[in-house]
Design an enzyme around this catalytic site. Structure first.
Site, PDB file in Angstrom:
ATOM      1  N   PRO A 137       0.996  -1.217  -0.114  1.00 39.64           N
ATOM      2  CA  PRO A 137       0.133  -0.040  -0.099  1.00 39.64           C
ATOM      3  C   PRO A 137       0.839   1.165  -0.065  1.00 39.64           C
ATOM      4  O   PRO A 137       0.488   2.016  -0.574  1.00 39.64           O
ATOM      5  CB  PRO A 137      -0.987   0.030   1.366  1.00 39.64           C
ATOM      6  CG  PRO A 137      -0.823  -1.669   1.655  1.00 39.64           C
ATOM      7  CD  PRO A 137       0.300  -2.221   1.029  1.00 39.64           C
ATOM      8  N   GLY A 138       2.119   1.343   0.570  1.00 46.17           N
ATOM      9  CA  GLY A 138       2.812   2.314   0.634  1.00 46.17           C
ATOM     10  C   GLY A 138       4.135   2.283  -0.275  1.00 46.17           C
ATOM     11  O   GLY A 138       4.947   3.162  -0.117  1.00 46.17           O
ATOM     12  N   SER A 141       6.085   2.062  -7.014  1.00 46.56           N
ATOM     13  CA  SER A 141       7.233   2.485  -8.091  1.00 46.56           C
ATOM     14  C   SER A 141       8.470   2.639  -7.449  1.00 46.56           C
ATOM     15  O   SER A 141       9.294   2.173  -7.888  1.00 46.56           O
ATOM     16  CB  SER A 141       7.043   4.092  -8.528  1.00 46.56           C
ATOM     17  OG  SER A 141       5.732   4.177  -9.303  1.00 46.56           O
ATOM     18  N   ILE A 166      -1.443  -8.058  -6.114  1.00 43.54           N
ATOM     19  CA  ILE A 166      -0.686  -9.135  -6.655  1.00 43.54           C
ATOM     20  C   ILE A 166      -1.606 -10.271  -7.309  1.00 43.54           C
ATOM     21  O   ILE A 166      -2.312 -10.700  -6.788  1.00 43.54           O
ATOM     22  CB  ILE A 166      -0.230  -9.950  -5.173  1.00 43.54           C
ATOM     23  CG1 ILE A 166       0.335  -8.941  -4.126  1.00 43.54           C
ATOM     24  CG2 ILE A 166       0.832 -10.833  -5.600  1.00 43.54           C
ATOM     25  CD1 ILE A 166       1.760  -7.861  -4.973  1.00 43.54           C
ATOM     26  N   ILE A 346     -13.874   6.744 -33.195  1.00 42.61           N
ATOM     27  CA  ILE A 346     -14.963   6.153 -34.447  1.00 42.61           C
ATOM     28  C   ILE A 346     -16.146   5.596 -33.934  1.00 42.61           C
ATOM     29  O   ILE A 346     -17.063   5.741 -34.559  1.00 42.61           O
ATOM     30  CB  ILE A 346     -13.791   5.225 -35.135  1.00 42.61           C
ATOM     31  CG1 ILE A 346     -12.485   6.086 -35.587  1.00 42.61           C
ATOM     32  CG2 ILE A 346     -14.627   4.649 -36.109  1.00 42.61           C
ATOM     33  CD1 ILE A 346     -11.425   5.262 -36.398  1.00 42.61           C
ATOM     34  N   GLU A 372       4.680  -3.314 -13.729  1.00 43.34           N
ATOM     35  CA  GLU A 372       6.444  -3.550 -13.846  1.00 43.34           C
ATOM     36  C   GLU A 372       7.080  -2.172 -14.220  1.00 43.34           C
ATOM     37  O   GLU A 372       7.876  -2.250 -15.000  1.00 43.34           O
ATOM     38  CB  GLU A 372       6.698  -4.623 -14.902  1.00 43.34           C
ATOM     39  CG  GLU A 372       5.936  -5.999 -14.516  1.00 43.34           C
ATOM     40  CD  GLU A 372       6.646  -7.206 -15.450  1.00 43.34           C
ATOM     41  OE1 GLU A 372       7.365  -7.107 -16.133  1.00 43.34           O
ATOM     42  OE2 GLU A 372       5.518  -8.312 -15.425  1.00 43.34           O
ATOM     43  N   GLY A 373       6.503  -1.050 -13.662  1.00 47.86           N
ATOM     44  CA  GLY A 373       7.149   0.108 -13.786  1.00 47.86           C
ATOM     45  C   GLY A 373       6.369   1.016 -14.740  1.00 47.86           C
ATOM     46  O   GLY A 373       6.140   0.660 -15.881  1.00 47.86           O
ATOM     47  N   GLN A 376       6.102   6.863 -16.060  1.00 53.60           N
ATOM     48  CA  GLN A 376       7.003   7.889 -15.791  1.00 53.60           C
ATOM     49  C   GLN A 376       8.147   7.203 -15.430  1.00 53.60           C
ATOM     50  O   GLN A 376       9.438   7.746 -15.576  1.00 53.60           O
ATOM     51  CB  GLN A 376       6.443   8.541 -14.550  1.00 53.60           C
ATOM     52  CG  GLN A 376       5.415   9.589 -15.054  1.00 53.60           C
ATOM     53  CD  GLN A 376       4.023   9.040 -15.001  1.00 53.60           C
ATOM     54  OE1 GLN A 376       3.974   7.893 -14.934  1.00 53.60           O
ATOM     55  NE2 GLN A 376       2.970   9.889 -15.044  1.00 53.60           N
TER      56      GLN A 376
HETATM   57  C1  LIG Z   1      -3.523  -4.713 -12.820  1.00 54.28           C
HETATM   58  C2  LIG Z   1      -2.230  -4.615 -12.005  1.00 54.28           C
HETATM   59  C3  LIG Z   1      -1.326  -5.701 -11.539  1.00 54.28           C
HETATM   60  C4  LIG Z   1      -0.381  -5.805 -10.698  1.00 54.28           C
HETATM   61  N1  LIG Z   1       0.228  -6.750 -10.619  1.00 54.28           N
HETATM   62  C5  LIG Z   1       1.255  -6.669  -9.637  1.00 54.28           C
HETATM   63  C6  LIG Z   1       2.067  -7.943  -9.211  1.00 54.28           C
HETATM   64  O1  LIG Z   1       1.526  -9.203  -9.346  1.00 54.28           O
HETATM   65  N2  LIG Z   1       2.936  -8.117  -8.183  1.00 54.28           N
HETATM   66  C7  LIG Z   1       3.379  -6.864  -7.792  1.00 54.28           C
HETATM   67  O2  LIG Z   1       4.318  -6.798  -6.725  1.00 54.28           O
HETATM   68  N3  LIG Z   1       2.720  -5.777  -8.090  1.00 54.28           N
HETATM   69  C8  LIG Z   1       1.572  -5.544  -9.117  1.00 54.28           C
HETATM   70  N4  LIG Z   1       0.996  -4.493  -9.229  1.00 54.28           N
HETATM   71  C9  LIG Z   1       1.438  -3.352  -8.911  1.00 54.28           C
HETATM   72  C10 LIG Z   1       2.163  -2.468  -9.674  1.00 54.28           C
HETATM   73  O3  LIG Z   1       3.616  -2.780  -9.951  1.00 54.28           O
HETATM   74  C11 LIG Z   1       2.265  -0.972  -9.134  1.00 54.28           C
HETATM   75  O4  LIG Z   1       0.892  -0.523  -9.320  1.00 54.28           O
HETATM   76  C12 LIG Z   1       3.126  -0.009  -9.814  1.00 54.28           C
HETATM   77  O5  LIG Z   1       4.565  -0.218  -9.319  1.00 54.28           O
HETATM   78  C13 LIG Z   1       2.875   1.378  -9.404  1.00 54.28           C
HETATM   79  O6  LIG Z   1       2.957   1.683  -7.877  1.00 54.28           O
HETATM   80  P1  LIG Z   1       1.586   2.391  -7.320  1.00 54.28           P
HETATM   81  O7  LIG Z   1       0.321   2.002  -8.155  1.00 54.28           O
HETATM   82  O8  LIG Z   1       1.854   2.350  -5.886  1.00 54.28           O
HETATM   83  O9  LIG Z   1       1.818   4.089  -7.844  1.00 54.28           O
HETATM   84  P2  LIG Z   1       2.793   4.915  -7.201  1.00 54.28           P
HETATM   85  O10 LIG Z   1       4.030   4.362  -7.171  1.00 54.28           O
HETATM   86  O11 LIG Z   1       2.242   5.619  -5.996  1.00 54.28           O
HETATM   87  O12 LIG Z   1       2.749   6.059  -8.345  1.00 54.28           O
HETATM   88  C14 LIG Z   1       1.633   7.094  -8.671  1.00 54.28           C
HETATM   89  C15 LIG Z   1       1.892   7.983  -9.605  1.00 54.28           C
HETATM   90  O13 LIG Z   1       3.424   8.601  -9.433  1.00 54.28           O
HETATM   91  C16 LIG Z   1       4.379   8.514 -10.447  1.00 54.28           C
HETATM   92  N5  LIG Z   1       5.519   8.351  -9.908  1.00 54.28           N
HETATM   93  C17 LIG Z   1       6.051   7.738  -8.835  1.00 54.28           C
HETATM   94  N6  LIG Z   1       7.396   7.979  -8.543  1.00 54.28           N
HETATM   95  C18 LIG Z   1       7.696   8.748  -9.407  1.00 54.28           C
HETATM   96  C19 LIG Z   1       9.003   9.421  -9.833  1.00 54.28           C
HETATM   97  N7  LIG Z   1      10.101   9.219  -9.228  1.00 54.28           N
HETATM   98  N8  LIG Z   1       8.970  10.355 -10.733  1.00 54.28           N
HETATM   99  C20 LIG Z   1       7.945  10.410 -11.728  1.00 54.28           C
HETATM  100  N9  LIG Z   1       6.643  10.103 -11.364  1.00 54.28           N
HETATM  101  C21 LIG Z   1       6.720   9.198 -10.423  1.00 54.28           C
HETATM  102  C22 LIG Z   1       3.882   7.140 -11.222  1.00 54.28           C
HETATM  103  O14 LIG Z   1       4.191   7.091 -12.253  1.00 54.28           O
HETATM  104  C23 LIG Z   1       2.355   7.025 -11.171  1.00 54.28           C
HETATM  105  O15 LIG Z   1       1.857   7.622 -12.002  1.00 54.28           O
HETATM  106  C24 LIG Z   1      -0.046  -4.470 -10.037  1.00 54.28           C
HETATM  107  C25 LIG Z   1      -0.993  -3.384 -10.522  1.00 54.28           C
HETATM  108  C26 LIG Z   1      -1.928  -3.448 -11.465  1.00 54.28           C
HETATM  109  C27 LIG Z   1      -2.461  -2.227 -11.852  1.00 54.28           C
END
Ligand SMILES: Cc1cc2nc3c(=O)[nH]c(=O)nc-3n(C[C@H](O)[C@H](O)[C@H](O)COP(=O)(O)OP(=O)(O)OC[C@H]3O[C@@H](n4cnc5c(N)ncnc54)[C@H](O)[C@@H]3O)c2cc1C
Length: 391
Positions: A137-138, A141, A166, A346, A372-373, A376
């Site tokens: 949750p916290g 990225s 996950i 369309i 996977e990233g 941004q």
């Molecule tokens: C459908 C789905 C499946 C997933 N499956 C998995 C899984 O199997 N295992 C797993 O571990 N995770 C999984 N995830 C999690 C996914 O890896 C994270 O959602 C992703 O890494 C982004 O993290 P966050 O959602 O906490 O966004 P945040 O990190 O909070 O980012 C929020 C926004 O801020 C931007 N941002 C953050 N840091 C920066 C920076 N330094 N510079 C510029 N912009 C920035 C981001 O690009 C984003 O737009 C899944 C997510 C989804 C939606």
């Protein structure tokens, strides 16, 4: 660079097309209508096993090796990934198998860990899943910021924390949980632990609601005093010089990026084809503004595909491809979002009804920019690589 596709790769793509049309598209549409993942006992998964899906790439212990056939090139893998996602991206992730953590286990696991955790996937007796839990949750990225804590205790470790989003977590035989031995030491203190299903303290599974990709589950869960033996530390206790655990996890993401990008290309192609089909059936192809949108979609999809193939071509030659891998994902995910937007324009009000394929693709495709990233983060990796800063 040369992308001549050999007969075997063409055959693989054709098989993917046939499978996607017959199985993936209907299963994906059905899950989307139902609003939840394909249930564990669904006959779809038995058919996956019967086709030989759900197996590990690990060939098995030397004394009873199961032939996994000729190794597929990365370019062939990308073309198949594109074709399957054309039919349904969510279903790709629903298919059983050792999934995302398999690469980490192959790269870092001990022989005993491969036998115990990948062994059941050599010739699976039932649909089996495994998953990789990094996100919290916290901490998304900024993967170095995870708080799930692993404390050495006697001959094992005790894990506490929470993970979210996950894939397949509630149905997995085991979860590879990324945790930190010391949150103040960043990536160097990160380790990955195998946590088997039914381990006491592993629980509170909650399948998240998602805007798209509904065919597979994305699940949050908690770890409350979860005890695992030291043998469940990926790579064993001796294998952790520097930030090896963190680097292995990052390498997995790097290898996966062109695959996600190719998925996005397939989804963009599906939107393009559906838009052309709609325009033809509604006699819209005579309008410049419709043809302009089709041209823009087709041009961008081609560009994204070429960058994906470049990343794969370099990987096949074992040449560095970090920039190309990140570029492919940043570009393809963005272009696929644009393509589904143009497609929705369309089909007009029909798209707003919520039952057109392009509307589903529009909801499905956003995840390609996140997993996977995010876009941004990819752009940050590219920029830092270009100017020679550590990534
Ligand atoms: C459908 C789905 C499946 C997933 N499956 C998995 C899984 O199997 N295992 C797993 O571990 N995770 C999984 N995830 C999690 C996914 O890896 C994270 O959602 C992703 O890494 C982004 O993290 P966050 O959602 O906490 O966004 P945040 O990190 O909070 O980012 C929020 C926004 O801020 C931007 N941002 C953050 N840091 C920066 C920076 N330094 N510079 C510029 N912009 C920035 C981001 O690009 C984003 O737009 C899944 C997510 C989804 C939606």
């Amino acid at each position: 660079m040369e992308f001549a596709v050999d007969a075997r790769t063409r055959e693989l793509v054709e098989q993917a097309r046939e499978l996607g049309e017959r199985e993936y598209r209907p299963a994906g549409l059905e899950a989307d209508r139902r609003g939840g993942p394909i249930p564990v006992g669904d006959p779809f998964f038995d058919r996956c096993l019967a086709r030989g899906e759900g197996r590990t790439r690990w060939p098995g212990p030397t004394e009873r090796r199961v032939s996994s056939g000729a190794k597929r090139s990365v370019v062939a893998t990308l073309l198949v990934a594109e074709e399957l996602a054309y039919w349904d991206r969510g279903v790709i992730n629903a298919v059983p198998g050792p999934g995302l953590p398999e690469t980490n286990v192959l790269a870092m696991g001990t022989d005993a860990q491969k036998e115990r955790f990948l062994g059941p996937f050599v010739e699976p007796d039932r649909p089996r899943w495994a998953c990789f839990a990094m996100t919290e949750p916290g901490a998304g990225s900024d993967a170095a910021a995870i708080r799930t804590h692993a404390r050495k205790d006697g001959d094992g470790y005790v894990l506490n924390g929470a993970k979210c989003f996950i894939g397949a977590a509630s149905r997995s035989d085991w979860i590879l949980v990324q945790a930190t031995l010391d949150p103040t030491r960043g990536r160097a203190a990160q380790r990955a632990f195998f946590v088997e299903r039914d381990t006491p303290g592993l629980g509170s599974f909650h399948i998240e609601r998602k805007m798209g990709l509904k065919a597979y589950e994305s699940t949050s869960f908690t770890l409350a005093d979860v005890r695992v033996p030291a043998t469940h530390l990926l790579g064993g206790e001796a294998r952790h010089e520097g930030s090896a655990g963190f680097k292995t996890a990052m390498k997995t993401f790097n290898a996966g990026r062109p695959i996600i990008a190719s998925n996005a290309v397939g989804m963009a192609r599906a939107a393009l084809d559906a838009a052309i089909d709609f325009a033809r059936r509604h006699e819209l192809l005579g309008r410049d503004r419709v043809r302009d949108r089709i041209e823009a979609m087709a041009r961008k999809v081609r560009k994204a595909r070429l960058v994906c193939l470049e990343a794969g071509w370099l990987a096949d030659r074992e040449q560095p491809n970090i920039v190309q891998a990140s570029m492919s994902k940043a570009l393809a995910a963005q272009i696929a979002q644009e393509a589904t937007t143009l497609g929705l324009e369309i089909v007009g009000t029909v798209g707003g009804r919520g039952d057109h394929l392009i509307e589903k693709l529009y909801r499905d495709v956003k995840a390609m920019d996140i997993v996977e990233g995010t876009g941004q983060i990819q752009r940050m990796i590219i920029a830092r690589s270009l100017v020679g800063l550590p990534r």
